[in-house]
Motif scaffolding. Sequence first.
Motif, mmCIF file in Angstrom:
data_model
loop_
_atom_site.group_PDB
_atom_site.id
_atom_site.type_symbol
_atom_site.label_atom_id
_atom_site.label_comp_id
_atom_site.label_asym_id
_atom_site.label_seq_id
_atom_site.Cartn_x
_atom_site.Cartn_y
_atom_site.Cartn_z
ATOM 1 N N ARG A 53 0.808 -1.195 0.000
ATOM 2 C CA ARG A 53 0.000 0.000 0.000
ATOM 3 C C ARG A 53 0.859 1.269 0.000
ATOM 4 O O ARG A 53 0.637 2.205 -0.771
ATOM 5 C CB ARG A 53 -0.883 -0.043 1.268
ATOM 6 N N GLU A 54 1.879 1.256 0.859
ATOM 7 C CA GLU A 54 2.794 2.412 0.930
ATOM 8 C C GLU A 54 3.486 2.645 -0.411
ATOM 9 O O GLU A 54 3.604 3.775 -0.888
ATOM 10 C CB GLU A 54 3.888 2.166 1.978
ATOM 11 N N VAL A 55 3.928 1.553 -1.015
ATOM 12 C CA VAL A 55 4.646 1.686 -2.284
ATOM 13 C C VAL A 55 3.677 2.123 -3.373
ATOM 14 O O VAL A 55 4.022 2.970 -4.217
ATOM 15 C CB VAL A 55 5.354 0.362 -2.635
ATOM 16 N N ASP A 56 2.476 1.571 -3.371
ATOM 17 C CA ASP A 56 1.471 2.009 -4.344
ATOM 18 C C ASP A 56 1.252 3.515 -4.250
ATOM 19 O O ASP A 56 1.199 4.222 -5.263
ATOM 20 C CB ASP A 56 0.127 1.296 -4.094
ATOM 21 N N ASP A 57 1.127 4.002 -3.018
ATOM 22 C CA ASP A 57 0.936 5.438 -2.823
ATOM 23 C C ASP A 57 2.106 6.229 -3.403
ATOM 24 O O ASP A 57 1.923 7.268 -4.050
ATOM 25 C CB ASP A 57 0.793 5.767 -1.322
ATOM 26 N N ALA A 58 3.289 5.743 -3.144
ATOM 27 C CA ALA A 58 4.484 6.436 -3.655
ATOM 28 C C ALA A 58 4.477 6.451 -5.172
ATOM 29 O O ALA A 58 4.767 7.477 -5.804
ATOM 30 C CB ALA A 58 5.751 5.745 -3.138
ATOM 31 N N MET A 59 4.109 5.324 -5.788
ATOM 32 C CA MET A 59 4.070 5.255 -7.250
ATOM 33 C C MET A 59 3.039 6.235 -7.808
ATOM 34 O O MET A 59 3.276 6.864 -8.837
ATOM 35 C CB MET A 59 3.729 3.815 -7.703
ATOM 36 N N THR A 60 1.910 6.370 -7.128
ATOM 37 C CA THR A 60 0.879 7.312 -7.576
ATOM 38 C C THR A 60 1.435 8.731 -7.623
ATOM 39 O O THR A 60 1.222 9.471 -8.576
ATOM 40 C CB THR A 60 -0.346 7.247 -6.620
ATOM 41 N N VAL A 61 2.179 9.079 -6.590
ATOM 42 C CA VAL A 61 2.772 10.420 -6.541
ATOM 43 C C VAL A 61 3.786 10.599 -7.679
ATOM 44 O O VAL A 61 3.813 11.631 -8.353
ATOM 45 C CB VAL A 61 3.458 10.648 -5.163
ATOM 46 N N ILE A 62 4.592 9.584 -7.870
ATOM 47 C CA ILE A 62 5.625 9.663 -8.923
ATOM 48 C C ILE A 62 4.969 9.796 -10.298
ATOM 49 O O ILE A 62 5.369 10.628 -11.129
ATOM 50 C CB ILE A 62 6.531 8.413 -8.864
ATOM 51 N N ILE A 63 3.926 9.001 -10.525
ATOM 52 C CA ILE A 63 3.249 9.041 -11.829
ATOM 53 C C ILE A 63 2.637 10.415 -12.063
ATOM 54 O O ILE A 63 2.746 10.990 -13.156
ATOM 55 C CB ILE A 63 2.190 7.921 -11.924
#
Lengths: 689, 349
Positions: A665-675
């Motif tokens: 979940r944490e990594v998904d959130d980070a990827m969303t920000v990066i995208i």
Amino acid sequence: MKAPASWIRELAGLPTGTSAEDIAHRIAGVGFEVASIEGDTIDFEITANRPDCLSVCGLAREAATAFEVRGPGSGVRVPGSSVQGPTQPHPPPPKLTHADVSVSIDSALCARFSLATADVTVGPSPAWLAERLTACGVRPINNIVDVTNYVMLEMGQPMHAYDIAKVAGPALVARQAVAGETLTTLDGQQRTLDASMLVIADRDQVVGIAGVMGGAGSEVSSSTTHIALEAAWFQGVTVRATSKKVGLRTEASTRFERGADIGATTTAIARALELLEEIKAGRATSAITDVYPAPKVAAVIALRPSRLARLLGDCVPAADVERILGNLGFAVAQAADGWTVTVPTARVDVAREADLIEEVGRHWGVNRVRATFPALRSAPRVSDAGVLRARRLRRVLCGAGLQEAVTFTFMEAAAAAPFSDDPAALVSIANPLSEKFAVLRPSLIPGLLDSLIYNRRRGITDVRLFEAGAAFNTTGESQRVAWVLCGQRDTHWSTRAESVDLFDALGIAEVLTNGWGLTLTSVTTDQAPGFVRGRVAALLTDRRIGTVGQIDPAIAEARGLPAGVIVVAGELDLSAFTGDGGSPQRVASLPRFPAVVRDLSLVVDASLSAATVRATIRQPSGGALSALREVREFDRYQGKGIPDGKVSLAYRLTFRDAARTLTDREVDDAMTVIIAALQQECGATVRGL
Amino acid sequence: MSALSVDALRSRFQAALEAARTPADLKTLRDEFLSRKHGLVTALVKSIASATPDEKRTLGAASNALKQEIEAALDTREAEAAASAPPKDALDVTLPGRRPFLGRRHPLTQVRERVEDIFLAMGYQVIEGPELEDDWHNFEALNMPAEHPARDMQDTLYLASPVPVPDGGRAATLLRTHTSGMQIRYMETHEPPVRVIAPGRVYRRDQFDATHTPMFTQIEGLVVDEGISLGDLRGTLNGFAEQFFGGRVATRFRPSFFPYTEPSAELDVECQGCAGKGCNLCKHTGWIEILGCGMVHPAVFEAVGYDSDKYTGFAFGVGIERLALRLYGVDDIRMFYENDLRFLEQVAL
């Protein structure tokens, strides 16, 4: 120095059965290499320090000492002559009544000027005399000139004979030339003189270049009846400089420039007069005039047995020391602490105790010295960092598949200029061997390129070379490493044939810098002479340290590379490679928690640089973003399925927290920000995660 | 067709089985003997019908046994053949492997490092210095003042204009003619004891042919301490020669001349081409000159401010190309600078 063995044998008093080979071997053993033996004639190589051995007397003295044929002090003697060798005390000059040529010295560059006159009958020399000259490589001319040459070969003292009828005055002076004075020398060439040159002049004009060559105007000819015989001492440095300036090396200049025997002038004249009488060519008409304003005092040197033993590492018996020095013409006297040694004037090379020890060592036998090994009294110091650095870099580059090359440091200007930032900053050689070696390399690349082309032209298609060494410009020298590549990246049967490109060259720079703990970035540059624009990168750490890219095909083809071959190259300045790169670096402790890896595929404008995209990925912060450890491009695609002007890029992102396991979940959130950042900043379209 | 006897058929089968090599051979064999239509064993069985009842009994049993025997033998051989056949995804291991590229150090580097390693083990330090030199370090401090005739021994390449040096010292005016200048640079900045070697490129205005190049590589050695003697020099160089050439190689000292050493000598090693008997390589002398050496001239110590009465020392200079020519059996020095891969790839890794 060529000399007949029979002549050496005669002066040294060797047994008649002593062969040329025996003599050559013994004299070679005391430091005079033998270039050749032809019949009875031995050609010795005389080292620059031994002008006294540019004479048969000198060689005979070495032979007599080496063969131990006589007791100490007996020296060399010319049979049937009142003359002894040049290193013996000189006999008083014969007393005659008058000198009809006035002689003077008007320059400190001439320290002694001796002269006598004689009535002569010019003709050919007797056969024995002509043969000896010929054996020594001197062409017989007439009996008068031949006698002067004979004395020079026998005693080492160059001489000159003037036709007095052609000498104005008659008066001779040793003086410096007046700039612009000219002289036609014996070889018929007109020489223009300058004020640094020492000359011999009569009342009206220059009649000889001192120590180099006489003038044609006062030459002895078949009509000559009255001569002046000159023997003088001219300073070696002047003679050498003058001889170089006028481009004339003669038997005389070779002897003077290395140092003539200042004690020998009157002896040489006496010997010449004796020979003139002996061959019935003439007789003296005057006493010897000897202008010698400050007679040289023979050098006296203390020789200590302790020092002898310390330098040679072995004890030479006192009797041997005295025999060797005595036979070589030194006067040896006992002293409280060893000996007091008087040096003969011919031995211009002997000035201090170490020189005497060398004399003893030569004849006692350096080869007899017992081998020992010096003790280490303190811990050895570590080698220079640059030496260790070069060793380390060579091994890395060999391991990376590059063959080490060694190319010349100098090259032709046409090869160097295309790779120079500023052709005016090329370092030129003042006196190059040829235009091929005219300038120092401003970069290692042009030399490597030539080597690559050399191989390519011999049918070797895949060439990967590197070199480590110095490059030069007018601000100094710098240590570099460079590499050039051409041909296939991989020659295995299983892979498609692909030419090397910029990224092969760049990868080498990355391996080298990363391995040294340096962080390298590559950026577009227009400041890279020799490379193709748009296919070259400047390499930066905290400053620019190098370049990689594709070599301009026009330059390579001008050097002989067949058209159509891609050559890539790179070069790094090693000043950034401080330390030896191998010293222990502190390591980070290994991660205790697993990493989470996400792949990201994007489509962006093709003009956007990878560095921009990478920076955008790294830009956001907060949450798991601080755990983003690595961003790596693993695919780049343009073509079918991707709109024109766009490029598909694939990234692999690695997240890892040092203190705990990250959740999806944490990594998904980070990827969303990066995208979001990529969409906003780079106009990226995300093709899938 | 008249059937063969059971024994004749068995020996014929055994011979044929012996000769069979491939799975296809075995298949042919099976057809030949066991085919339902025209197999030899089938024919034999069929022929039983016309036999007498007694014969039928014995012949029936014998032919049946033969049939089973043949089937079993063929099954065994076919199984063996199947087991030894390569798997479908087998690789052709006779193809060449995927070799990583691996470069080699240049032969001159290899010889240089070999020499360095020998001296490193003797407690030496490897030092380096500039290739562009000034007159002081290259000549004057080495007891070769201006217009010294010994300068002719080293025909010098001069720079068209002076080039500054990193330490802000004298500007460089020439390409160093030897690495001996490093003696001076080192002694100017270090106190004894000294035990160093200085490798590097050196330059002479020499002709360019099979035995001369205008650039070559030299290693200078220098040892300074109290009580260093010519015997120490000899012992050191003997040790070097033995380790470099391997085994006990004979050496000799010959007196020579260098302005910066007194006494001076040259070291010859026994020619290995002819074991000292004399050959073209050694110009029929039995010896090959490998280096020049001597005891440091007191004037050199004085130039760097060392006490020439207290300290003695030795120096030597060895040409790497000369050693490399001997080591690799090369007869043209230019080969070292052509970088022909066909040459470079012959030397060891």
